[in-house]
Design a protein around this motif. Structure first.
Motif, short mmCIF file in Angstrom:
data_model
loop_
_atom_site.label_atom_id
_atom_site.label_comp_id
_atom_site.label_asym_id
_atom_site.label_seq_id
_atom_site.Cartn_x
_atom_site.Cartn_y
_atom_site.Cartn_z
N CYS A 222 0.65 -0.72 -0.13
CA CYS A 222 -0.15 0.18 0.32
C CYS A 222 0.65 1.37 0.32
O CYS A 222 2.16 1.50 0.16
N GLN A 226 -1.71 6.06 2.80
CA GLN A 226 -2.87 4.76 3.33
C GLN A 226 -2.94 4.16 4.66
O GLN A 226 -3.71 3.16 4.89
N ARG A 264 -13.53 -9.12 3.50
CA ARG A 264 -14.13 -8.50 3.41
C ARG A 264 -13.01 -7.50 3.78
O ARG A 264 -12.95 -6.21 3.46
N ASP A 267 -11.33 -6.67 0.50
CA ASP A 267 -12.26 -5.75 -0.03
C ASP A 267 -11.89 -4.44 0.31
O ASP A 267 -11.74 -3.45 -0.58
N ASP A 268 -12.05 -4.15 1.58
CA ASP A 268 -11.30 -2.57 2.33
C ASP A 268 -10.20 -2.70 2.24
O ASP A 268 -10.32 -1.09 2.11
N TYR A 270 -8.57 -3.14 -0.61
CA TYR A 270 -8.77 -2.97 -2.83
C TYR A 270 -9.17 -1.04 -2.21
O TYR A 270 -8.47 -0.35 -3.17
N ASP A 271 -10.43 -0.78 -1.78
CA ASP A 271 -10.79 0.34 -1.52
C ASP A 271 -10.04 1.44 -1.54
O ASP A 271 -10.02 2.98 -1.75
N ILE A 272 -8.68 1.37 -0.42
CA ILE A 272 -8.23 2.34 0.18
C ILE A 272 -6.55 2.05 -0.72
O ILE A 272 -6.00 2.83 0.04
#
Length: 287
Positions: A222, A226, A264, A267-268, A270-272
């Protein structure tokens, strides 16, 4: 050697053997074997009827054992639970024909049929209920139809078998059971130092298996800006491992996350903006 009682058959046997194997202990190759020695780990396993294990352990002849919480309580043996193992879960409840009994207090003066009179007798006594208990070895659902009892107490999973017999559950569960490790009550007091050391090692190994089954290892990359959001999603057990990448402004993160929440969390992340998100199974650990 540490002497351990293990279920020789039934719903406890297979999962117990699998967990012990994952914990690094040798297990029997044939179901007819009643005793094996694991010299590398200095352990001796005795394969016994699950209902008898609490009795053997309470006698002091065996150091610890694996059995069901229900069987421990039902036996009335002088033994105690020291670790829950998370398999062979079951719930005990009262059941009868609809409209005949509504609350626990309504059991006063009635007859209860069960295969676990130790559990039921203790539960009735603890709640001040004066009822008769009839022991049956199986198929207790038919006891009401045949007039042997007015109420039954048995394991309830989905409730299908009760409904098929025209019965309904009464009140709250009597108890919730699962596989547990047991030892003689206050067995640690005055125990041989070498034996106690092996008991604690055995428990650590099984706890390691439980954690390994509960968590997965998650790795991802990342942006530095972030990172705080990412770490909030994957705090790990103490804290995650963070390493700088060759590309400036990027870091690699590694942390243990609950297996049931892994998708989950991915997914979270990836979203950030996290990428290269991977999960791997954990086969063993020590915390």
């Amino acid at each position: 050697m540490l002497r351990i009682a293990v279920p020789n058959k039934g719903s406890l046997s297979g999962p117990a053997a699998e967990m012990l194997h994952e914990a690094g202990y040798q297990q029997r190759r044939e179901s007819k074997e009643l005793r094996i020695v694991d010299p590398e780990n200095e352990v001796e396993f005795f394969y016994l009827r699950p209902r008898d294990i609490a009795i053997y352990v309470s006698s002091g002849r065996l150091d610890i054992g694996i059995t069901g919480r229900d069987l421990l309580v039902d036996s009335g043996a002088d033994a105690e639970e020291i670790l829950a193992l998370g398999f062979a879960r079951s719930t005990f409840r009262y059941a009868t024909k609809p409209g005949t009994v509504h609350t626990l207090a309504d059991l006063n003066g009635r007859t209860v049929a069960t295969s676990y009179e130790g559990i039921v007798g203790k539960h009735l006594k603890d709640n001040g209920i004066d009822a008769s208990v009839v022991h049956l070895d199986g198929a207790v659902e038919t006891a009401i139809e045949l007039g042997v009892a007015e109420v039954i107490a048995d394991v309830v999973e989905t409730g299908t078998s009760l409904r098929n017999a025209g019965l309904e559950v009464i009140g709250d569960p009597i108890m919730k059971s699962e596989a547990v490790v047991i030892r003689r009550t206050n067995g640690a007091e005055g125990a041989d130092e070498n034996v106690e050391s092996k008991v604690q090692q055995f428990l650590r190994r099984l706890q390691g298996v439980l954690v390994a089954r509960t968590y997965v290892m998650m790795d991802y990359d990342c942006r530095v800006e972030q990172l705080e959001k990412a770490v909030a999603l994957t705090p790990g057990l103490e804290s995650p491992t963070v390493s700088p990448l060759h590309n400036e402004g990027w870091v690699a993160v590694r942390a243990m996350v609950p297996a049931k929440e892994a998708q989950r969390i991915m997914d979270d992340l990836y979203d950030i903006g996290a990428r290269a998100i991977l999960t791997t199974a954990i086969h063993a650990c020590r915390l």
